[in-house]
Enzyme design. Structure first.
Site, mmCIF file in Angstrom:
data_model
loop_
_atom_site.group_PDB
_atom_site.id
_atom_site.type_symbol
_atom_site.label_atom_id
_atom_site.label_comp_id
_atom_site.label_asym_id
_atom_site.label_seq_id
_atom_site.Cartn_x
_atom_site.Cartn_y
_atom_site.Cartn_z
ATOM 1 N N ASN A 102 45.555 29.484 46.989
ATOM 2 C CA ASN A 102 46.395 29.428 45.784
ATOM 3 C C ASN A 102 46.560 30.863 45.315
ATOM 4 O OD1 ASN A 102 47.650 28.924 43.335
ATOM 5 N ND2 ASN A 102 45.723 28.494 42.275
ATOM 6 N N TRP A 103 47.753 31.398 45.563
ATOM 7 C CA TRP A 103 47.964 32.821 45.270
ATOM 8 C C TRP A 103 48.170 33.101 43.786
ATOM 9 C CZ3 TRP A 103 51.677 35.029 49.640
ATOM 10 C CH2 TRP A 103 50.939 35.098 50.832
ATOM 11 N N LYS A 104 48.389 32.071 42.989
ATOM 12 C CA LYS A 104 48.659 32.233 41.554
ATOM 13 C C LYS A 104 49.855 33.182 41.372
ATOM 14 C CE LYS A 104 43.725 31.684 40.900
ATOM 15 N NZ LYS A 104 42.724 31.368 39.890
ATOM 16 N N HIS A 124 46.720 22.402 37.964
ATOM 17 C CA HIS A 124 45.702 23.461 38.008
ATOM 18 C C HIS A 124 45.215 23.733 36.580
ATOM 19 C CE1 HIS A 124 43.813 27.356 38.613
ATOM 20 N NE2 HIS A 124 43.755 27.066 39.899
ATOM 21 N N GLU A 166 44.703 26.361 35.063
ATOM 22 C CA GLU A 166 45.466 27.414 34.372
ATOM 23 C C GLU A 166 46.755 26.834 33.782
ATOM 24 O OE1 GLU A 166 45.486 30.146 37.661
ATOM 25 O OE2 GLU A 166 43.341 30.440 37.412
ATOM 26 N N GLU A 186 37.838 21.267 40.775
ATOM 27 C CA GLU A 186 37.704 22.676 40.413
ATOM 28 C C GLU A 186 37.044 22.788 39.036
ATOM 29 O OE1 GLU A 186 40.632 25.243 42.794
ATOM 30 O OE2 GLU A 186 41.539 24.746 40.881
ATOM 31 N N GLY A 211 37.828 31.782 39.243
ATOM 32 C CA GLY A 211 38.109 33.183 38.985
ATOM 33 C C GLY A 211 36.971 33.906 38.284
ATOM 34 N N SER A 269 35.807 29.959 43.013
ATOM 35 C CA SER A 269 35.085 31.108 43.588
ATOM 36 C C SER A 269 34.536 30.821 44.986
ATOM 37 C CB SER A 269 33.971 31.584 42.644
ATOM 38 O OG SER A 269 34.528 31.990 41.394
ATOM 39 N N GLY A 325 41.423 30.695 45.399
ATOM 40 C CA GLY A 325 42.264 31.654 44.696
ATOM 41 C C GLY A 325 42.066 33.057 45.232
ATOM 42 N N GLY A 326 41.176 33.798 44.580
ATOM 43 C CA GLY A 326 40.984 35.221 44.880
ATOM 44 C C GLY A 326 40.824 35.535 46.356
HETATM 45 C C1 PEP Z 1 41.988 28.506 42.140
HETATM 46 O O1 PEP Z 1 42.860 29.262 41.759
HETATM 47 O O2 PEP Z 1 42.235 27.308 42.333
HETATM 48 C C2 PEP Z 1 40.652 29.041 42.374
HETATM 49 C C3 PEP Z 1 39.704 28.225 42.765
HETATM 50 O O3 PEP Z 1 40.471 30.396 42.167
HETATM 51 P P1 PEP Z 1 39.212 31.270 42.631
HETATM 52 O O4 PEP Z 1 38.942 30.911 44.057
HETATM 53 O O5 PEP Z 1 39.648 32.675 42.455
HETATM 54 O O6 PEP Z 1 38.060 30.894 41.763
#
Ligand code: PEP
Length: 251
Positions: free
Chosen positions: A9-11, A95, A97, A167, A173, A213, A234-235
């Site tokens: 998930n590049w956001k 999500h 966010e 999640e 994040g 994460s 994500g990251g």
């Molecule tokens: C996400 O954006 O769904 C996520 C899990 O981010 P991260 O891996 O950066 O925690």
């Protein structure tokens, strides 16, 4: 019976040119890693570049949101048909966010899920508790409620196109990962909710990812748990070698 799904998930990261460059770097690293589905969910503006760059590869493209109406006066939104025509196969819905910053509710998550499924998209539906909810002891109640709300009016047949991502909001994040046991437990609550709605057979067949994460260091342990069928990342999905290492962990 279930197949791992490793989804990035590049956001709100990467321009179209940067998306193309990252995908070109990833392609050889994940090629032939056939024990999982590899998906990159990218910003809408990056979709044409991402579809072009992934042609002929084992990487599938997803969007990060979809609107629930087919068309109309919804400035800034994107319909399911627009996504499918562009070649998109997956879409992230609900999500945390989106829930936190864009007033997404369990009801709109449900409507978006139905729109995605009715258009033939695979829906990656996100659920997860905040730290406060966890500390109050509401994790199971909350996860089951969010799951059931998201899946209201989804048919048993459509469930094969549903992926649920557990999640925990406190792990997204933040660099704080749920322990493998916490991830397994959360995913288990989600699966139990699916069983209560659709029966044990469909629950056993439903892919439930963990997200929060997940990285190249903790992926193998998280993915070794019986209820963890993949990751929403994500990251670490913004770095080719890290994402590829997570795909490797799923082999
Ligand atoms: C996400 O954006 O769904 C996520 C899990 O981010 P991260 O891996 O950066 O925690």
């Amino acid at each position: 019976m279930r197949r791992y799904v490793i989804a990035g998930n590049w956001k709100m990261n990467k321009t179209p040119a940067a998306a193309k460059a990252l995908i070109e770097e990833m392609k050889p690293l994940v090629a032939g890693k056939d024990n999982c589905d590899v998906v990159l969910c990218v910003p809408a503006i990056d979709i044409p570049a991402a579809i072009e760059a992934t042609a002929g590869s084992n990487i599938k493209i997803g969007a990060e949101n979809v609107h629930f109406k087919a068309s109309g006066a919804y400035t800034g939104e994107i319909s399911a048909e627009m996504l499918t025509e562009a070649g998109v196969e997956y879409v992230v819905i609900g999500h945390s966010e989106r829930r936190q910053y864009f007033a997404e509710t369990d009801q709109t998550v449900n409507l978006r899920t139905l729109a995605a499924l009715n258009a033939g998209l695979k829906a990656i539906v996100c659920v997860g508790e905040t730290l406060e909810q966890r500390e109050l002891g509401y994790t199971e109640t909350l996860l089951k409620f969010q799951t059931k709300m998201a899946l209201t009016n989804v048919t048993a047949e459509q469930m094969k196109n549903v992926i649920i991502a557990y999640e925990p909001v406190w792990a997204i994040g933040t660099g704080v990962t749920a322990t493998a046991d916490q991830a397994d437990e959360g995913n288990g609550y989600v699966r139990a909710a699916v069983a209560e709605m659709f029966g044990a057979e469909i629950a056993e067949a439903t892919v439930v990812q963990y997200g929060g994460s997940m990285n190249e260091k903790n992926a193998a342990e998280l993915l070794s748990k019986p209820n963890v069928d993949g990751g929403l990342i994500g990251g670490a999905s913004l770095v080719a070698a890290k994402f590829a290492a997570i795909v490797d962990a799923a082999q």
